[in-house]
Write a protein that holds these residues in place. Structure first.
Motif, PDB file in Angstrom:
ATOM      1  N   CYS A 157      -7.010  -1.257   0.175  1.00  0.00           N
ATOM      2  CA  CYS A 157      -6.158  -1.901   1.301  1.00  0.00           C
ATOM      3  C   CYS A 157      -7.057  -2.244   2.513  1.00  0.00           C
ATOM      4  O   CYS A 157      -7.977  -1.497   3.024  1.00  0.00           O
TER       5      CYS A 157
ATOM      6  N   VAL B 202      -6.043  -2.561   5.437  1.00  0.00           N
ATOM      7  CA  VAL B 202      -5.566  -1.989   6.611  1.00  0.00           C
ATOM      8  C   VAL B 202      -6.076  -0.374   6.742  1.00  0.00           C
ATOM      9  O   VAL B 202      -6.895  -0.024   7.865  1.00  0.00           O
ATOM     10  N   CYS B 203      -5.890   0.282   5.815  1.00  0.00           N
ATOM     11  CA  CYS B 203      -6.262   1.691   5.650  1.00  0.00           C
ATOM     12  C   CYS B 203      -7.464   2.222   4.839  1.00  0.00           C
ATOM     13  O   CYS B 203      -7.907   3.389   4.734  1.00  0.00           O
TER      14      CYS B 203
ATOM     15  N   CYS C 299      -0.415   3.263   3.597  1.00  0.00           N
ATOM     16  CA  CYS C 299       0.199   2.886   4.879  1.00  0.00           C
ATOM     17  C   CYS C 299       1.300   1.994   4.886  1.00  0.00           C
ATOM     18  O   CYS C 299       2.088   1.738   6.107  1.00  0.00           O
TER      19      CYS C 299
ATOM     20  N   CYS D  88       0.777  -1.352  -0.028  1.00  0.00           N
ATOM     21  CA  CYS D  88      -0.131   0.124   0.114  1.00  0.00           C
ATOM     22  C   CYS D  88       0.665   1.191  -0.127  1.00  0.00           C
ATOM     23  O   CYS D  88       1.724   1.374   0.722  1.00  0.00           O
TER      24      CYS D  88
HETATM   25 ZN   LIG Z   1      -2.928   0.678   3.419  1.00  0.00          ZN
END
Ligand SMILES: [Zn+2]
Length: 98
Positions: free
Chosen positions: A60, A62-63, A38, A35
């Protein structure tokens, strides 16, 4: 820009494999992407895929930053990969099938 529209349902990276297999000859779900937002390095299969958008959007896990955008129109495919710092593809299958 509206950044608060994450509440609709997403699919996992496997859902994008069909569309992407028209462009990439290898198994895209086994690839890894980093990514650009992040820095997380995740398997493509773990990413969040949104098919409701025009074309396909991969985010992503995660983010929620956009990693990949694909729009297919007539004889062309528009691929936006700027959300990824690095995209690692497994080419071992290509060698096996030669
Ligand atoms: Zn990310």
């Amino acid at each position: 820009m509206n950044s608060h529209t994450y509440d609709y349902d997403y699919l996992d990276g496997n859902a994008a494999a069909g569309e992407l297999s028209a462009i990439f000859p290898m198994d895209i779900t086994a690839s890894e992407g980093q990514c650009a937002h992040c820095g997380a390095i995740k398997r493509f299969a773990e990413a969040h895929v949104y098919m409701q958008a025009p074309g396909l959007v991969v985010r992503c896990s995660v983010c929620q930053h956009v990693l990949l955008r694909l729009v297919r129109a007539r004889q062309r495919a528009f691929l936006d990969l700027r959300g990824m710092t690095c995209f690692t593809l497994d080419t071992s299958q290509l060698q096996e099938s030669s």
